[in-house]
Design a protein around this motif. Structure first.
Motif, PDB file in Angstrom:
ATOM      1  N   VAL A 188       0.661  -1.199  -0.006  1.00 39.18           N
ATOM      2  CA  VAL A 188      -0.103   0.224   0.143  1.00 39.18           C
ATOM      3  C   VAL A 188       0.786   1.098  -0.129  1.00 39.18           C
ATOM      4  O   VAL A 188       1.787   1.080   0.530  1.00 39.18           O
ATOM      5  N   GLY A 189       0.424   2.258  -0.161  1.00 46.29           N
ATOM      6  CA  GLY A 189       1.470   3.130  -0.866  1.00 46.29           C
ATOM      7  C   GLY A 189       0.910   4.525  -1.512  1.00 46.29           C
ATOM      8  O   GLY A 189      -0.233   4.033  -2.962  1.00 46.29           O
ATOM      9  N   THR A 190       1.409   5.892  -1.475  1.00 43.87           N
ATOM     10  CA  THR A 190       0.798   6.389  -2.525  1.00 43.87           C
ATOM     11  C   THR A 190       2.532   6.736  -3.279  1.00 43.87           C
ATOM     12  O   THR A 190       2.242   7.934  -4.522  1.00 43.87           O
ATOM     13  N   LYS A 191       3.274   6.724  -2.863  1.00 44.14           N
ATOM     14  CA  LYS A 191       4.938   7.288  -2.789  1.00 44.14           C
ATOM     15  C   LYS A 191       5.738   6.143  -2.691  1.00 44.14           C
ATOM     16  O   LYS A 191       5.530   5.207  -1.598  1.00 44.14           O
ATOM     17  N   VAL A 192       6.957   6.964  -2.919  1.00 42.02           N
ATOM     18  CA  VAL A 192       8.030   5.230  -2.394  1.00 42.02           C
ATOM     19  C   VAL A 192       7.501   5.351  -0.781  1.00 42.02           C
ATOM     20  O   VAL A 192       8.370   4.380  -0.009  1.00 42.02           O
ATOM     21  N   GLU A 193       7.767   6.801  -0.263  1.00 41.93           N
ATOM     22  CA  GLU A 193       8.637   7.293   1.071  1.00 41.93           C
ATOM     23  C   GLU A 193       6.908   6.752   1.638  1.00 41.93           C
ATOM     24  O   GLU A 193       7.585   6.583   2.882  1.00 41.93           O
ATOM     25  N   ASN A 194       6.367   6.589   1.157  1.00 41.11           N
ATOM     26  CA  ASN A 194       5.205   5.971   2.260  1.00 41.11           C
ATOM     27  C   ASN A 194       5.219   4.269   1.703  1.00 41.11           C
ATOM     28  O   ASN A 194       3.169   3.670   2.144  1.00 41.11           O
ATOM     29  N   LEU A 195       5.531   3.322   1.554  1.00 43.23           N
ATOM     30  CA  LEU A 195       5.345   2.149   0.928  1.00 43.23           C
ATOM     31  C   LEU A 195       5.215   1.491   2.026  1.00 43.23           C
ATOM     32  O   LEU A 195       5.614   1.823   3.143  1.00 43.23           O
ATOM     33  N   LYS A 196       3.970   0.439   1.974  1.00 45.61           N
ATOM     34  CA  LYS A 196       4.132   0.052   3.524  1.00 45.61           C
ATOM     35  C   LYS A 196       3.398  -1.563   3.532  1.00 45.61           C
ATOM     36  O   LYS A 196       2.807  -1.200   2.515  1.00 45.61           O
ATOM     37  N   ILE A 197       3.545  -2.490   3.870  1.00 43.52           N
ATOM     38  CA  ILE A 197       3.181  -3.914   3.320  1.00 43.52           C
ATOM     39  C   ILE A 197       2.374  -4.191   4.867  1.00 43.52           C
ATOM     40  O   ILE A 197       2.438  -4.003   5.939  1.00 43.52           O
ATOM     41  N   TYR A 198       1.027  -5.218   4.438  1.00 42.42           N
ATOM     42  CA  TYR A 198      -0.135  -5.838   5.358  1.00 42.42           C
ATOM     43  C   TYR A 198      -0.224  -6.740   5.264  1.00 42.42           C
ATOM     44  O   TYR A 198      -0.308  -7.095   3.499  1.00 42.42           O
ATOM     45  N   SER A 199      -0.278  -7.927   5.923  1.00 42.60           N
ATOM     46  CA  SER A 199      -1.093  -8.780   5.632  1.00 42.60           C
ATOM     47  C   SER A 199      -1.993  -8.877   5.427  1.00 42.60           C
ATOM     48  O   SER A 199      -3.336  -7.745   5.783  1.00 42.60           O
ATOM     49  N   LEU A 200      -3.071  -9.148   4.494  1.00 41.29           N
ATOM     50  CA  LEU A 200      -4.277  -9.467   4.442  1.00 41.29           C
ATOM     51  C   LEU A 200      -5.080  -9.281   5.328  1.00 41.29           C
ATOM     52  O   LEU A 200      -6.495  -8.678   5.306  1.00 41.29           O
ATOM     53  N   THR A 201      -5.128 -10.009   6.243  1.00 37.97           N
ATOM     54  CA  THR A 201      -5.954 -10.299   7.622  1.00 37.97           C
ATOM     55  C   THR A 201      -5.585  -8.357   8.262  1.00 37.97           C
ATOM     56  O   THR A 201      -6.767  -7.941   8.555  1.00 37.97           O
ATOM     57  N   GLU A 202      -4.743  -7.826   8.435  1.00 44.86           N
ATOM     58  CA  GLU A 202      -3.995  -6.902   9.030  1.00 44.86           C
ATOM     59  C   GLU A 202      -4.860  -5.762   8.232  1.00 44.86           C
ATOM     60  O   GLU A 202      -5.729  -5.184   8.793  1.00 44.86           O
ATOM     61  N   TRP A 203      -5.573  -5.855   6.916  1.00 46.99           N
ATOM     62  CA  TRP A 203      -5.319  -4.793   5.996  1.00 46.99           C
ATOM     63  C   TRP A 203      -7.014  -5.040   5.839  1.00 46.99           C
ATOM     64  O   TRP A 203      -7.974  -3.723   6.548  1.00 46.99           O
ATOM     65  N   ASP A 204      -7.207  -5.873   6.044  1.00 38.70           N
ATOM     66  CA  ASP A 204      -8.791  -6.206   6.419  1.00 38.70           C
ATOM     67  C   ASP A 204      -9.604  -5.392   7.771  1.00 38.70           C
ATOM     68  O   ASP A 204     -10.763  -5.362   8.174  1.00 38.70           O
ATOM     69  N   MET A 205      -9.092  -5.861   8.379  1.00 39.66           N
ATOM     70  CA  MET A 205      -9.394  -5.475   9.853  1.00 39.66           C
ATOM     71  C   MET A 205      -9.176  -3.754   9.759  1.00 39.66           C
ATOM     72  O   MET A 205      -9.878  -2.941  10.515  1.00 39.66           O
ATOM     73  N   LEU A 206      -7.991  -3.270   9.178  1.00 37.06           N
ATOM     74  CA  LEU A 206      -7.702  -1.604   9.153  1.00 37.06           C
ATOM     75  C   LEU A 206      -9.328  -1.163   7.965  1.00 37.06           C
ATOM     76  O   LEU A 206      -9.709  -0.325   8.515  1.00 37.06           O
ATOM     77  N   ILE A 207      -9.589  -1.465   7.530  1.00 37.62           N
ATOM     78  CA  ILE A 207     -10.695  -1.213   6.523  1.00 37.62           C
ATOM     79  C   ILE A 207     -11.625  -1.446   7.188  1.00 37.62           C
ATOM     80  O   ILE A 207     -12.863  -0.326   7.390  1.00 37.62           O
ATOM     81  N   GLU A 208     -12.181  -2.658   8.473  1.00 35.71           N
ATOM     82  CA  GLU A 208     -13.076  -2.584   9.253  1.00 35.71           C
ATOM     83  C   GLU A 208     -12.762  -1.407   9.837  1.00 35.71           C
ATOM     84  O   GLU A 208     -14.349  -0.569  10.483  1.00 35.71           O
ATOM     85  N   ARG A 209     -11.837  -0.984  10.827  1.00 34.32           N
ATOM     86  CA  ARG A 209     -12.412   0.382  11.206  1.00 34.32           C
ATOM     87  C   ARG A 209     -12.525   1.470  11.108  1.00 34.32           C
ATOM     88  O   ARG A 209     -13.116   2.094  11.662  1.00 34.32           O
ATOM     89  N   GLU A 210     -11.925   1.929   9.982  1.00 35.42           N
ATOM     90  CA  GLU A 210     -11.965   2.874   9.061  1.00 35.42           C
ATOM     91  C   GLU A 210     -14.167   3.005   8.371  1.00 35.42           C
ATOM     92  O   GLU A 210     -14.475   4.542   8.782  1.00 35.42           O
ATOM     93  N   ASP A 211     -14.067   1.578   8.157  1.00 36.51           N
ATOM     94  CA  ASP A 211     -15.618   1.957   7.394  1.00 36.51           C
ATOM     95  C   ASP A 211     -16.518   2.012   9.265  1.00 36.51           C
ATOM     96  O   ASP A 211     -17.489   2.875   9.272  1.00 36.51           O
TER      97      ASP A 211
END
Length: 197
Positions: free
Chosen positions: A166-189
């Motif tokens: 995930v990221g919008t430029k080289v300086e803010n790239l981040k790797i998430y597991s699919l589980t972590e990503w789903d949990m992050l999206i749930e929190r945002e929602d």
């Protein structure tokens, strides 16, 4: 990471370029075009830098005693790889004062150029290549490593069956597991819904 699978298919073409090209400017353009062809299925990879430098400036660092070298040398640079090609009065191309046979030079070029051997196989490798500058930040053509799409693709650059980048430029790239990503999206929602109440 893997190497380009059909890399040796370009050996004959590279030998022909070295055998038939007499001018350093033409060599530069011919190699650049060939490298683009080699990478046509991996166009997100960064080409090496091709630069013509004065041959004299390389004395005692690349070549040592050949007074018959032409005045200009082609420098091919990428990451920690530097290759120097120049012609001498014997009409041959020389590579790094070590090789003057077109076949040997070809083998060295194909073996030593980093992008030919660093094709990513997962999001973590894409991240490493982007951070090292071996990959251009062109998300629209990044490789995808799984047919299973994440639930939310906002700012997702690429994914496989376990991780996503995930990221919008080289300086803010981040790797998430699919589980972590789903949990992050749930929190945002959840926070979006709470904010709308």
């Amino acid at each position: 990471m893997k190497s380009i699978p059909n890399l040796q298919d370009y050996k004959i073409e590279l030998i022909q370029i070295l055998s038939n090209t007499k001018d350093v400017e033409l060599l530069k353009e011919s190699l650049r075009k060939l490298f683009l062809e080699v990478l046509k299925n991996n166009s997100y990879m960064s080409l090496p830098e091709f630069k013509i430098v004065p041959t004299e400036s390389l004395q005692f660092s690349v070549w040592y005693q050949d007074p018959d070298a032409i005045t200009e040398t082609l420098r091919i640079h990428q990451e920690k790889c530097d290759l120097y090609l120049w012609r001498c009065t014997d009409e041959k191309w020389y590579l790094d004062d070590l090789y003057n046979n077109a076949s040997e030079i070809t083998e060295q070029i194909l073996a030593r150029i980093p992008i030919f051997h660093k094709i990513p196989e997962n999001p973590k490798e894409v991240k490493a290549l982007l951070e090292s500058g071996l990959m251009d930040f062109k998300p629209e053509i990044f490789p995808i490593f799984s047919k299973n799409k994440p639930n939310d693709l906002n700012e997702v650059l690429t994914w496989d069956d376990r991780f996503l980048l995930v990221g919008t430029k080289v300086e803010n790239l981040k790797i998430y597991s699919l589980t972590e990503w789903d949990m992050l999206i749930e929190r945002e929602d959840f926070y979006k819904k709470v904010g709308q109440l």
